[in-house]
Design a protein around this motif. Structure first.
Motif, PDB file in Angstrom:
ATOM      1  N   TYR A  38       8.556  25.422  67.376  1.00  0.00           N
ATOM      2  CA  TYR A  38       7.898  24.256  67.941  1.00  0.00           C
ATOM      3  C   TYR A  38       8.353  23.927  69.357  1.00  0.00           C
ATOM      4  CZ  TYR A  38       6.192  23.430  63.260  1.00  0.00           C
ATOM      5  OH  TYR A  38       5.562  23.556  62.057  1.00  0.00           O
ATOM      6  N   ARG A  59       6.776  21.118  71.362  1.00  0.00           N
ATOM      7  CA  ARG A  59       5.343  20.982  71.086  1.00  0.00           C
ATOM      8  C   ARG A  59       5.151  19.954  69.975  1.00  0.00           C
ATOM      9  NH1 ARG A  59       3.423  27.139  70.465  1.00  0.00           N
ATOM     10  NH2 ARG A  59       5.393  27.226  69.374  1.00  0.00           N
ATOM     11  N   CYS A  60       4.231  19.043  70.199  1.00  0.00           N
ATOM     12  CA  CYS A  60       3.937  18.016  69.205  1.00  0.00           C
ATOM     13  C   CYS A  60       2.470  18.140  68.816  1.00  0.00           C
ATOM     14  CB  CYS A  60       4.213  16.626  69.769  1.00  0.00           C
ATOM     15  SG  CYS A  60       5.927  16.334  70.179  1.00  0.00           S
ATOM     16  N   PRO A  61       2.203  18.724  67.644  1.00  0.00           N
ATOM     17  CA  PRO A  61       0.811  18.754  67.190  1.00  0.00           C
ATOM     18  C   PRO A  61       0.290  17.326  67.080  1.00  0.00           C
ATOM     19  CG  PRO A  61       2.200  20.125  65.789  1.00  0.00           C
ATOM     20  CD  PRO A  61       3.105  19.354  66.713  1.00  0.00           C
ATOM     21  N   LEU A  62      -0.987  17.190  67.042  1.00  0.00           N
ATOM     22  CA  LEU A  62      -1.581  15.849  66.986  1.00  0.00           C
ATOM     23  C   LEU A  62      -0.980  15.036  65.858  1.00  0.00           C
ATOM     24  CD1 LEU A  62      -5.314  16.758  67.601  1.00  0.00           C
ATOM     25  CD2 LEU A  62      -3.666  15.861  69.239  1.00  0.00           C
ATOM     26  N   GLY A  63      -0.683  13.791  66.153  1.00  0.00           N
ATOM     27  CA  GLY A  63      -0.134  12.903  65.138  1.00  0.00           C
ATOM     28  C   GLY A  63       1.168  12.279  65.585  1.00  0.00           C
ATOM     29  N   THR A  64       1.377  11.060  65.169  1.00  0.00           N
ATOM     30  CA  THR A  64       2.561  10.326  65.601  1.00  0.00           C
ATOM     31  C   THR A  64       3.830  10.824  64.938  1.00  0.00           C
ATOM     32  OG1 THR A  64       2.141   8.638  63.926  1.00  0.00           O
ATOM     33  CG2 THR A  64       1.259   8.239  66.131  1.00  0.00           C
ATOM     34  N   SER A  66       4.885  13.917  64.512  1.00  0.00           N
ATOM     35  CA  SER A  66       5.515  14.985  65.292  1.00  0.00           C
ATOM     36  C   SER A  66       6.165  14.426  66.554  1.00  0.00           C
ATOM     37  CB  SER A  66       4.508  16.082  65.639  1.00  0.00           C
ATOM     38  OG  SER A  66       3.446  15.564  66.402  1.00  0.00           O
ATOM     39  N   VAL A  67       5.564  13.436  67.173  1.00  0.00           N
ATOM     40  CA  VAL A  67       6.172  12.798  68.353  1.00  0.00           C
ATOM     41  C   VAL A  67       7.428  12.057  67.941  1.00  0.00           C
ATOM     42  CG1 VAL A  67       5.845  11.084  70.173  1.00  0.00           C
ATOM     43  CG2 VAL A  67       3.974  12.618  69.567  1.00  0.00           C
TER      44      VAL A  67
END
Length: 89
Positions: A38, A59-64, A66-67
């Motif tokens: 990631y 890398r942060c896939p869509l969605g809070t 992962s952030v």
């Protein structure tokens, strides 16, 4: 061939210009050091001081979630104060 393609993609896709502006500092991307599931780690150089650092791009896939997880990782790095553990700047 896959390694070369991934390296080129990671540099051109993730950083359209070789200079990154982070807060009041400017860093020149020198090269890709490595990658994981990631994240990518780059060798960068502070353009004003010449200091070389490792920059980790998570890398942060869509969605809070992962952030949030990426920010937890950053906060964990800040907790460690040891000569054998990287320092966060």
């Amino acid at each position: 061939m896959s390694f070369v393609w991934n390296t080129l993609y990671s540099l051109t896709c993730c950083f359209p210009t070789p200079i990154l502006h982070i807060k009041s500092r400017h860093f020149k991307v020198i090269r890709l050091l490595g990658e994981g599931g990631y994240s990518f780690v780059y060798l960068v150089q502070d353009t004003s001081t010449g200091l070389q650092c490792a920059l980790k791009k998570i890398r942060c896939p869509l969605g809070t979630d992962s952030v949030r997880n990426a920010m937890k990782e950053v906060e964990m790095y800040k907790l460690f104060q040891h000569e054998n553990i990287i320092k966060v700047i």
